[in-house]
Design an enzyme around this catalytic site. Structure first.
Site, PDB file in Angstrom:
ATOM      1  N   GLY A 180      12.874  -0.831   4.029  1.00  0.00           N
ATOM      2  CA  GLY A 180      12.214  -0.720   3.046  1.00  0.00           C
ATOM      3  C   GLY A 180      12.876  -0.644   1.549  1.00  0.00           C
TER       4      GLY A 180
ATOM      5  CB  CYS B  86      17.549  -0.858   6.612  1.00  0.00           C
ATOM      6  SG  CYS B  86      18.229  -1.002   4.825  1.00  0.00           S
ATOM      7  CE1 TYR B  87      13.102   5.010   2.537  1.00  0.00           C
ATOM      8  CE2 TYR B  87      11.539   4.673   4.400  1.00  0.00           C
ATOM      9  CZ  TYR B  87      11.828   5.486   3.268  1.00  0.00           C
ATOM     10  OH  TYR B  87      11.060   6.589   2.673  1.00  0.00           O
TER      11      TYR B  87
ATOM     12  CG  ASP C 125      -4.581 -21.000  12.065  1.00  0.00           C
ATOM     13  OD1 ASP C 125      -3.573 -20.951  12.814  1.00  0.00           O
ATOM     14  OD2 ASP C 125      -4.540 -20.300  11.057  1.00  0.00           O
TER      15      ASP C 125
END
Ligand code: XMP
Length: 511
Positions: free
Chosen positions: A55, A82-83, A227
């Site tokens: 983040g 990471c964060y 979709d």
């Protein structure tokens, strides 16, 4: 049957969806949830493991996102990226150092391959590092499992508790063997068995739709896009003729596209299909309109009106089918609520269609998974891999006012461009390509005759997310062939130009 689940706590990093997709590529079902999900909710979901994403925040900021620290007492394995690693560190009593300089790039990381996370790895591996702060003191009970010269703690583990932290990003393609770090976490640490398979999803979904809908009636707006097509075929396999699809052909589709859609759904699948040909109705509404946003609004509204009129003829239906997919669900509030996807992405939900409930059979799937389901169901490849096409169709590729003549010119020119891109084998590497009919006329010469005709622009972009993109470097000989065919074969075009602007600053569409 409930699949094994990996919960991905979203701390706002740009690669969050990518992490979820990588987990699923390893045959384990994953869900992205907000970082502040409650402990009760986590228990209810009963995941095999949890991943904290990266983040943009620094753990030192007062308002940085933090999860309930109770999460570390649930006995569930956790991988912090990471964060996520830094948050794990400060929550469990370690220390993070604030840095001024960002480390960014693919870096050789020294790793301890006796860790389960790096099982099968060598002593070093190239991973993408992208961080400012770093862990300078591990929490109690943790040992170091990876380092780089500028980041001494690039990886850590607490073997007893099954907690892992990595400073690099295994989810991006630039990280060599990155997927194997994720796979090791899933299979070696969380002891997953890998029960998420598209073939079983398809089978189970058809069965559960059958049970849910029984002999009640469902209605689906078909656009010819991936979709809605996959959603329709899934429903059809479950409830057969109790599904009715309405295909509003506004006449602004590409050359032959309306017929191709009809052929697949009516002939191949024998789906109850109502095709409403209403080109004239749309063209008369658009008569004299030049503003792009007005065009979009008119088409969106008219689309809904036509759909409603047709639906009224059918009477009350029990279910309205929507082709919502997982990124729509995440983007509209991290799984908290889902914005209902509008038909063709152009309008809203029909106000006057009488239905009791919405059914969204694809709301758990990423686009690439929707495609796999489509292939599994036997939908032709050209439809499954169709390039994105805007709901308002060719109306926003004809600059200025729209006439039937202009529409025909554009359809022909666009069809030639697409044919030659395919002939050159470039159709898989260029993500979106089309012709635009500019409103510009210029002087030319054909034989001995002076001409004063339209300019067609060709647009081709390479992109992964369609938010940014670069113009495609189509070889000159291909462009030459397209240009020469267009001016020779399409009446009223005497000039072809190639758009060499990237996004930003230009957009992909011209309007
Ligand atoms: P732009 O032109 O904004 O396009 O760079 C990004 C992507 O979105 C598509 N697009 C639309 N799709 N309704 C849609 O359903 C629209 O009004 C619309 N406008 C743009 C465009 O084709 C590209 O893939």
């Amino acid at each position: 049957m409930k699949n094994e689940l990996i919960l991905i706590l979203d701390f706002g990093g740009q690669y969050n969806q990518l992490i979820a997709r990588r987990v699923r590529e390893c045959n384990v079902y994953s869900e992205v949830v907000p970082f502040d999900i409650s402990i009760e909710k986590i228990k209810e979901k009963n995941p095999k493991g949890i991943i904290f994403t990266g983040g943009p925040a620094s753990v030192f900021a007062d308002d940085s996102p933090k999860c309930d620290s109770e999460i570390f007492n649930l006995g569930i394995p956790i991988l912090g990226i990471c964060y996520g690693m830094q948050l794990m560190t400060i929550t469990l009593g370690g220390n993070v150092e604030k840095a001024n300089k960002r480390e960014y790039g693919v870096t050789a990381v020294k790793i301890d391959n006796s860790s389960l996370l790096f099982k099968g790895f060598g002593n070093t591996n190239n991973f993408l590092m992208s961080h400012t702060d770093f862990v300078n003191e591990l929490p109690e009970g943790f040992t170091n499992i990876a380092s780089t010269p500028s980041c001494p703690n690039a990886g850590m583990e607490n073997k007893d508790k099954n907690f892992y932290g990595i400073q690099f990003h295994p989810e991006v393609v630039h990280s060599e063997n990155g997927i194997n770090v994720i796979r090791n976490f899933l299979y070696e640490v969380c002891k997953c068995t890998g029960d998420w398979k598209i073939s079983s999803f398809t089978k189970d979904k058809i069965q559960s739709l059958k049970e849910k809908i029984g002999d009640k009636k469902a209605l689906c707006a078909l656009s010819g896009g991936v979709d809605s097509s996959v959603a329709a075929v899934l429903l059809h396999k479950a409830i057969g003729k109790n599904l009715t699809c309405i295909f509003v052909d506004h006449g602004l589709l590409r050359k032959n596209e309306g017929d191709e859609v009809e052929k697949v759904f009516r002939d191949q699948f024998d789906i109850n299909l109502i095709r409403v040909n209403c080109k004239d109705r749309f063209l008369s509404k658009l008569d004299g309109v030049t503003d792009p946003e007005r065009k979009r609004k008119i088409i969106g509204e008219e689309f809904i009106r036509v759909f409603e009129e047709e639906a009224k003829k059918i009477g009350t239906v029990d279910y309205l089918v929507q082709g919502t997919i997982y990124p729509d669900v995440i983007e509209s509030g991290l799984g908290k609520s889902s914005v209902i996807k509008s038909h063709h992405n152009v309008g809203g939900l029909p106000d006057y269609v009488d239905f009791k409930e919405i059914v969204e059979p694809l709301r758990d799937l990423f686009k690439d998974e929707v495609r796999k389901v489509g292939l599994e169901l036997g939908i032709p490849e050209n439809l499954v891999y169709r390039q994105p096409f805007p709901g308002p169709g060719l109306a926003i590729r004809i600059i200025g006012n729209i006439t039937e003549d202009k529409l025909n010119i554009l359809k022909e020119a666009d069809s030639i461009f697409r044919e030659e891109v395919a002939n050159a084998g470039l159709h898989k590497s260029i993500n979106q390509y089309f012709a635009v009919l500019t409103n510009l006329k210029s002087v030319g010469v054909m034989g001995d005759e002076r001409t004063y005709d339209y300019t067609v622009a060709l647009r081709a972009v390479e992109t992964t997310d369609f938010m940014t993109g670069v113009w495609s470097k189509i070889p000159y000989d291909v462009l030459e062939k397209v240009s020469s065919r267009i001016v020779n074969e399409v009446e009223h075009v005497n000039r072809v130009v190639y758009d060499i602007t990237s996004k930003p600053p230009a957009t992909i569409e011209w309007e």
